[in-house]
Scaffold this active site. Structure first.
Site, PDB file in Angstrom:
ATOM      1  N   HIS A 288      75.235  23.327  57.432  1.00  0.00           N
ATOM      2  CA  HIS A 288      74.165  22.538  56.823  1.00  0.00           C
ATOM      3  C   HIS A 288      74.593  21.079  56.918  1.00  0.00           C
ATOM      4  O   HIS A 288      75.362  20.577  56.123  1.00  0.00           O
ATOM      5  CB  HIS A 288      73.977  22.932  55.359  1.00  0.00           C
ATOM      6  CG  HIS A 288      72.937  22.113  54.642  1.00  0.00           C
ATOM      7  ND1 HIS A 288      71.672  21.918  55.137  1.00  0.00           N
ATOM      8  CD2 HIS A 288      72.990  21.434  53.465  1.00  0.00           C
ATOM      9  CE1 HIS A 288      70.973  21.168  54.303  1.00  0.00           C
ATOM     10  NE2 HIS A 288      71.756  20.865  53.280  1.00  0.00           N
TER      11      HIS A 288
ATOM     12  N   VAL B 275      68.694  17.491  40.306  1.00  0.00           N
ATOM     13  CA  VAL B 275      68.473  18.708  41.090  1.00  0.00           C
ATOM     14  C   VAL B 275      68.394  19.924  40.167  1.00  0.00           C
ATOM     15  O   VAL B 275      67.505  20.772  40.316  1.00  0.00           O
ATOM     16  CB  VAL B 275      69.579  18.886  42.141  1.00  0.00           C
ATOM     17  CG1 VAL B 275      69.394  20.191  42.898  1.00  0.00           C
ATOM     18  CG2 VAL B 275      69.575  17.711  43.112  1.00  0.00           C
TER      19      VAL B 275
ATOM     20  N   ARG C  51      60.857  24.662  60.939  1.00  0.00           N
ATOM     21  CA  ARG C  51      59.553  25.275  61.189  1.00  0.00           C
ATOM     22  C   ARG C  51      58.419  24.310  60.870  1.00  0.00           C
ATOM     23  O   ARG C  51      57.422  24.238  61.599  1.00  0.00           O
ATOM     24  CB  ARG C  51      59.428  26.556  60.360  1.00  0.00           C
ATOM     25  CG  ARG C  51      60.393  27.649  60.804  1.00  0.00           C
ATOM     26  CD  ARG C  51      60.359  28.855  59.868  1.00  0.00           C
ATOM     27  NE  ARG C  51      61.282  29.888  60.334  1.00  0.00           N
ATOM     28  CZ  ARG C  51      61.575  30.993  59.649  1.00  0.00           C
ATOM     29  NH1 ARG C  51      61.010  31.204  58.465  1.00  0.00           N
ATOM     30  NH2 ARG C  51      62.421  31.877  60.135  1.00  0.00           N
TER      31      ARG C  51
ATOM     32  N   VAL D  25      77.624  22.486  51.031  1.00  0.00           N
ATOM     33  CA  VAL D  25      77.313  23.830  50.538  1.00  0.00           C
ATOM     34  C   VAL D  25      78.091  24.919  51.266  1.00  0.00           C
ATOM     35  O   VAL D  25      78.486  25.920  50.658  1.00  0.00           O
ATOM     36  CB  VAL D  25      75.790  24.071  50.612  1.00  0.00           C
ATOM     37  CG1 VAL D  25      75.304  24.083  52.043  1.00  0.00           C
ATOM     38  CG2 VAL D  25      75.400  25.341  49.888  1.00  0.00           C
TER      39      VAL D  25
END
Length: 297
Positions: free
Chosen positions: A173, A12, A151, A122
């Site tokens: 999250h 990451v 979206r 997170v």
């Protein structure tokens, strides 16, 4: 001179750093990791990228104290552990990642710039870092990524361009994410949101990505870039980030103007209000257990 820092040279961290250099957001990027060798290797690789693409960014391997002078620091570390959770998967890393984040908080105590948390869970670790470091500009990117996926998914389901969809995902999250369907619009008009299909995709998508390539990388990188542009004052706009609000930490929309954020939580219907309350309670309880395990019942 704008200087950014990134902590973590794993899969990451590599993707995030590559995106940051490619975007040319800073004149300097400082990279650090648990040991010097991966940080130096990543810095060399990124320097090659910068040279090939004429990026203005100079990349240097650094130590944690060097990051104190950065305008923004991105935390993308991950402890070595095997996550066996099948539900609340992101919470599965809490016990393993929290000690690493505490070490970082101690090393970066007094940092006056922006800190962006990528490491899961997170929401909890953003709060942990902020409270143990004393830093006042700490944001988690989870709800930003959730909203982008929402979206994109809704645009596909309704067969409209993704740019036409406006709506938020807030709260946790993870399994407690709250889809703000009641205020979602397409081309500025209210729309019926097929919530079951949306939730199924938002639940399945991260696992599908991880099973295929090992870890979600590019999505978090995009969330970091969009947040950096707002936090550094390069653009004004609204994004969804983990931040303190009403005594707890969870994802809400923040409107940035010249780098300064103001909460702009949308109007919620009764169901969304209940779901947000549940997410807040869940995160509050999980954080208390993480910080004070001896007091958990």
């Amino acid at each position: 001179m704008t200087t950014l820092g990134i902590v973590g040279a794993g899969a990451v961290g590599q993707t995030l750093a590559t995106a940051m250099v490619s975007a040319g957001l800073a004149q300097r990027l400082l990279v650090t990791s648990r040991t010097q060798s991966p940080a130096q290797a990543l810095a060399d690789d990124l320097a090659d990228l910068a040279a090939s693409t004429s990026s203005p960014t100079t990349v240097t391997a650094a130590a944690l104290p060097d990051l104190l002078d950065c305008q923004a620091v991105v935390i993308a570390v991950r402890a070595r552990f095997t996550n066996t959770a099948s539900r609340n998967v992101r919470m599965g890393g809490a016990a393993a990642n929290a000690p690493v984040v505490r070490i970082l908080a101690a090393a970066l105590r007094g940092h006056s710039g922006t800190v962006i948390m990528v490491t899961n869970p997170v929401d909890l670790l953003s709060r942990l870092f902020a409270e143990f470091s004393g830093c006042t500009r700490v944001f988690g990117i989870g709800s930003n990524l959730d909203t982008a996926r929402y979206r994109l998914t809704l645009a596909r389901l309704l067969n409209v361009p993704k740019e036409a969809v406006q709506g938020h995902v807030i709260g946790e999250h993870g399994d407690g994410a709250v889809i703000c369907a009641s205020t979602t619009t397409v081309n500025g008009h209210p729309v019926h949101v097929p919530l079951k299909a949306v939730r199924e995709e938002l639940t399945a998508r991260p696992g599908r990505i991880s099973s295929g390539i090992g870890r979600t990388r590019s999505g978090p990188a995009g969330a970091v870039l969009s947040t950096l542009r707002l936090a550094l004052g390069h653009h004004d706009g609204t994004t969804e980030l983990t931040t303190p609000h009403n005594g707890d930490w969870y994802g809400i929309p923040l409107r940035f103007t010249a780098g300064q954020p103001v909460p702009c939580l949308p109007t919620l219907d009764s169901t969304e209000t209940q779901l947000l309350h549940a997410a807040r309670t869940k995160l509050h309880t999980a954080y208390t257990e993480l910080v004070h395990p001896e007091g958990a019942s």
